[in-house]
Design an enzyme around this catalytic site. Sequence first.
Site, mmCIF file in Angstrom:
data_model
loop_
_atom_site.group_PDB
_atom_site.id
_atom_site.type_symbol
_atom_site.label_atom_id
_atom_site.label_comp_id
_atom_site.label_asym_id
_atom_site.label_seq_id
_atom_site.Cartn_x
_atom_site.Cartn_y
_atom_site.Cartn_z
ATOM 1 N N ALA A 33 0.836 -1.204 0.000
ATOM 2 C CA ALA A 33 0.000 0.000 0.000
ATOM 3 C C ALA A 33 0.870 1.253 0.000
ATOM 4 C CB ALA A 33 -0.935 -0.006 1.210
ATOM 5 N N GLU A 56 9.504 3.284 7.683
ATOM 6 C CA GLU A 56 9.281 1.849 7.876
ATOM 7 C C GLU A 56 9.996 1.381 9.138
ATOM 8 O OE1 GLU A 56 7.523 -0.848 6.393
ATOM 9 O OE2 GLU A 56 8.434 -1.771 8.166
ATOM 10 N N GLU A 82 -2.145 -15.402 -4.669
ATOM 11 C CA GLU A 82 -3.004 -15.748 -5.794
ATOM 12 C C GLU A 82 -3.491 -14.418 -6.360
ATOM 13 O OE1 GLU A 82 -5.966 -17.655 -3.444
ATOM 14 O OE2 GLU A 82 -4.947 -19.584 -3.428
ATOM 15 N N TYR A 201 -16.775 -11.196 -0.881
ATOM 16 C CA TYR A 201 -16.057 -12.146 -1.745
ATOM 17 C C TYR A 201 -17.003 -12.796 -2.752
ATOM 18 C CZ TYR A 201 -11.216 -12.432 -0.079
ATOM 19 O OH TYR A 201 -9.892 -12.175 0.177
ATOM 20 N N SER A 292 -1.427 -4.476 10.563
ATOM 21 C CA SER A 292 -0.692 -5.334 9.626
ATOM 22 C C SER A 292 -0.861 -6.787 10.058
ATOM 23 C CB SER A 292 0.800 -4.972 9.625
ATOM 24 O OG SER A 292 1.522 -5.907 8.847
ATOM 25 N N THR A 506 -6.237 -9.085 0.016
ATOM 26 C CA THR A 506 -5.779 -9.080 -1.371
ATOM 27 C C THR A 506 -4.777 -7.949 -1.584
ATOM 28 O OG1 THR A 506 -7.568 -7.618 -2.109
ATOM 29 C CG2 THR A 506 -7.957 -9.986 -2.314
ATOM 30 N N SER A 510 -4.891 -3.295 -1.137
ATOM 31 C CA SER A 510 -3.833 -2.367 -0.710
ATOM 32 C C SER A 510 -3.601 -1.297 -1.765
ATOM 33 C CB SER A 510 -2.524 -3.121 -0.464
ATOM 34 O OG SER A 510 -2.663 -3.987 0.626
HETATM 35 C C1 LIG Z 1 0.374 -15.424 4.122
HETATM 36 C C2 LIG Z 1 -0.274 -14.420 3.222
HETATM 37 C C3 LIG Z 1 -0.969 -14.836 2.107
HETATM 38 C C4 LIG Z 1 -1.579 -13.918 1.267
HETATM 39 N N1 LIG Z 1 -2.220 -14.350 0.151
HETATM 40 C C5 LIG Z 1 -2.684 -13.449 -0.740
HETATM 41 C C6 LIG Z 1 -3.215 -13.866 -1.966
HETATM 42 O O1 LIG Z 1 -3.297 -15.055 -2.242
HETATM 43 N N2 LIG Z 1 -3.628 -12.933 -2.852
HETATM 44 C C7 LIG Z 1 -3.549 -11.604 -2.591
HETATM 45 O O2 LIG Z 1 -3.895 -10.794 -3.448
HETATM 46 N N3 LIG Z 1 -3.081 -11.172 -1.399
HETATM 47 C C8 LIG Z 1 -2.648 -12.058 -0.486
HETATM 48 N N4 LIG Z 1 -2.146 -11.641 0.704
HETATM 49 C C9 LIG Z 1 -2.384 -10.247 1.098
HETATM 50 C C10 LIG Z 1 -1.384 -9.239 0.641
HETATM 51 O O3 LIG Z 1 -0.095 -9.773 0.608
HETATM 52 C C11 LIG Z 1 -1.464 -8.087 1.622
HETATM 53 O O4 LIG Z 1 -2.793 -7.629 1.678
HETATM 54 C C12 LIG Z 1 -0.599 -6.903 1.246
HETATM 55 O O5 LIG Z 1 0.706 -7.312 0.948
HETATM 56 C C13 LIG Z 1 -0.627 -5.928 2.407
HETATM 57 O O6 LIG Z 1 0.133 -4.788 2.105
HETATM 58 P P1 LIG Z 1 -0.021 -3.478 2.986
HETATM 59 O O7 LIG Z 1 0.997 -2.528 2.522
HETATM 60 O O8 LIG Z 1 -1.428 -3.053 2.944
HETATM 61 O O9 LIG Z 1 0.253 -3.909 4.474
HETATM 62 P P2 LIG Z 1 1.581 -4.602 5.075
HETATM 63 O O10 LIG Z 1 2.200 -5.458 4.065
HETATM 64 O O11 LIG Z 1 1.157 -5.183 6.353
HETATM 65 O O12 LIG Z 1 2.578 -3.408 5.303
HETATM 66 C C14 LIG Z 1 2.552 -2.555 6.393
HETATM 67 C C15 LIG Z 1 3.946 -2.027 6.579
HETATM 68 O O13 LIG Z 1 3.892 -0.923 7.446
HETATM 69 C C16 LIG Z 1 4.891 -1.039 8.433
HETATM 70 N N5 LIG Z 1 4.363 -0.305 9.586
HETATM 71 C C17 LIG Z 1 3.139 -0.461 10.148
HETATM 72 N N6 LIG Z 1 2.966 0.387 11.168
HETATM 73 C C18 LIG Z 1 4.103 1.107 11.256
HETATM 74 C C19 LIG Z 1 4.515 2.145 12.108
HETATM 75 N N7 LIG Z 1 3.721 2.603 13.075
HETATM 76 N N8 LIG Z 1 5.729 2.678 11.906
HETATM 77 C C20 LIG Z 1 6.530 2.238 10.914
HETATM 78 N N9 LIG Z 1 6.190 1.233 10.082
HETATM 79 C C21 LIG Z 1 4.984 0.685 10.250
HETATM 80 C C22 LIG Z 1 5.038 -2.520 8.650
HETATM 81 O O14 LIG Z 1 6.282 -2.858 9.184
HETATM 82 C C23 LIG Z 1 4.868 -3.043 7.225
HETATM 83 O O15 LIG Z 1 6.071 -3.068 6.531
HETATM 84 C C24 LIG Z 1 -1.513 -12.541 1.565
HETATM 85 C C25 LIG Z 1 -0.809 -12.109 2.681
HETATM 86 C C26 LIG Z 1 -0.189 -13.034 3.502
HETATM 87 C C27 LIG Z 1 0.568 -12.556 4.679
#
Ligand SMILES: Cc1cc2nc3c(=O)[nH]c(=O)nc-3n(C[C@H](O)[C@H](O)[C@H](O)COP(=O)(O)OP(=O)(O)OC[C@H]3O[C@@H](n4cnc5c(N)ncnc54)[C@H](O)[C@@H]3O)c2cc1C
Lengths: 589, 72
Positions: A33, A56, A82, A201, A292, A506, A510
């Site tokens: 995101a 980060e 996926e 979904y 997260s 998904t 994000s």
């Molecule tokens: C096991 C698994 C399987 C998945 N399978 C699928 C799938 O099949 N298909 C699909 O489309 N998606 C899937 N996903 C979902 C997808 O990967 C996530 O929704 C997406 O990567 C989330 O990204 P994000 O940036 O929103 O949040 P995150 O990846 O959680 O990133 C948040 C970031 O912010 C940082 N952060 C948070 N708070 C602070 C703070 N206060 N100060 C500094 N840093 C901070 C954290 O360290 C982290 O790096 C899966 C996820 C996982 C874990």
Amino acid sequence: MYYSSGNYEAFAHPKKPANADKKSAYIVGSGLAGLAAAVFLIRDGQVPGNQIHILEELKLPGGSMDGILNEQRGYIIRGGREMEPHFETLWDLFRSIPTLENPDVSVLDEFYWLNKKDPSYSKTRAIENRGQKIATDGQLTLSRKAVEEIAKLVLTSEEKLGDIKINEVFGSEFFKSNFWLYWSTMFAFEPWASAIEMRRYLLRFVHHVGTLQNMSALKFTKYNQYESLVKPMVKYLEDKGVQFQYDTIVNNVIVNRTAGQKIATELDMTVAGEKETLSLTPDDFVFVTNGSITESTTYGDNNHPAPTEHAIGASWQLWEKLAEQDPSFGHPAKFYKNIPEANWVISATCTFTDNRIVPYIKKITGKDPHSGSIVTSGPVSIKDSNWLLGISISRQPHFKQQNPNELIVWLYGLFSDQPGNYIQKKITDCNGQELCEEFLYHIGVPEDQIADIAKDANSIPIHMPYITSYFMPRKTGDRPLVVPEGSQNLAFIGNFAETKKDTVFTTEYSVRTAMEAVYQLLDIDRGVPEVFASSYDIRTILSSIYYLNDKKSLEELPLNKVEQIGLEAFLKKIKGTYLEEIFRDEHLI
Amino acid sequence: MKKNNLPIIPLAFIAGAAVGNSIGSMLKHQKHGCNKNHCCHHHEPACCDKSSTITDEDPVYIRETQTSGHGL
Ligand SMILES: Cc1cc2nc3c(=O)[nH]c(=O)nc-3n(C[C@H](O)[C@H](O)[C@H](O)COP(=O)(O)OP(=O)(O)OC[C@H]3O[C@@H](n4cnc5c(N)ncnc54)[C@H](O)[C@@H]3O)c2cc1C
């Protein structure tokens, strides 16, 4: 901000927003995101890259989107993504990101070509009795009552489903169907997950009902998502001058609330252990990834289970601090407190060099795992596993550095409160070798070889205490809007920010929230691609009826006398009309 | 005008029939958080399903649908 669909808006470049050069951005979190927000600020908002700061807490970018070769432990993937062709904002993003190998080829192009050449198709979706395909594999086995319950859920508004769980809206016939087995294991739905998310979904992915049993609609990256998606994005951003600041915890964002306006005025941070504050002006945008699902992840190894800690990490703490300041910033505790003990918390990455397992994998998937082609095409679920173990094997190599003789298998267990079938322990208590043994048992490896092969493999158990947090039962208002009402410079991004219609857990969610946040705060005059509108497409709806009933035409459905008479009248009425054509095209008549 | 509306009516009916229920009855019986002890009517299949029971013979993931996730 407005939504759009179609090529007119998709190919247009928005005009530079007023004062774009004066804007700065502080993005909390370098997950998908946060990275996507930075790309949209530059590409569509034309904000200078060096005025964008990504903060980060960890020492590397990517957040949940991992894939790493850890020097001590070995290869680690907490999950695999996926993906599907209608992740509209995600593909809008990756069309602009060059691959690392060739600047003239976008990440989207690479993905498109690869999935054309090597499409997914699951030969076996579920097994039982140590490697046997389940007898009804390929059918959804929904009873009439179960189909009625699906329809009923879809027809119920979100407001009426507040805090309701899936097992409150479905009965045992539904849960005994293959539909539930396939659905829950493909998306990681627990029975006590949010009925709102289940409904979203069902609507969002209604176009996939016909391929649930073979997962041919899924698409996958070349390598793990860190290498295939995160690294190219980071390079793009670094080339544009974006400032990445690691080891930086954002503890609080101070928000000034006057006359209905909300303005972020200060960032409180801990940078490399030192407290720092940063004053903000209304020209400084703040994008917060709140919450997260991979926060507080722990790792074990072949001989040690992953520690089962439940620390409330920075992402939840920051969200709590924000929520204390304004009720429109949501209710974080709904997502990280009271997580059921039986939940999914463990996944494992097993690296094999022993080829004795290859025939068992071949038998189930019909694929040579070393061929370079997709192996499982999503999960193979083990129906009689007490942990509801799922197996996923991606294209090998899954890491660029991976040796040709190495085979990486990803495991996850959706229930953590039961002893295994072979290893008499809860999945949370197992070390890597034990997890691997349970897997080998279920795919049919003879018992006298199990310990030997598992010992030789390198298996890393991974504990993710919040992995199902996206799906916790919730009601409207528990998640903050992407741009809360009255906010001038603060936005929420990621899967705990609220956007209409899209589905959490998904990558698309994000990216969508990032795009919506940037477009709203900068007032970018171009449509955000709407959530793929298949649930409004009568062909898709009719097709889903056909597949939900295991490919039965209307006349083959178990209708009562009155319904049969109604059906006959209806068929007579539509004879020779456009309606007859559509019903016929979708095999309903 | 009336004639133009005609196909819609059977279409709505057939959609209902195809999913095995009339849309009217679906809307009438929408649940607002089901308490298993209080809503045992014949039209509340999810709450009061006695016809298909879950037994100890069923796999764990099916048995777990009867719990709130804190163990069987
Ligand atoms: C096991 C698994 C399987 C998945 N399978 C699928 C799938 O099949 N298909 C699909 O489309 N998606 C899937 N996903 C979902 C997808 O990967 C996530 O929704 C997406 O990567 C989330 O990204 P994000 O940036 O929103 O949040 P995150 O990846 O959680 O990133 C948040 C970031 O912010 C940082 N952060 C948070 N708070 C602070 C703070 N206060 N100060 C500094 N840093 C901070 C954290 O360290 C982290 O790096 C899966 C996820 C996982 C874990």
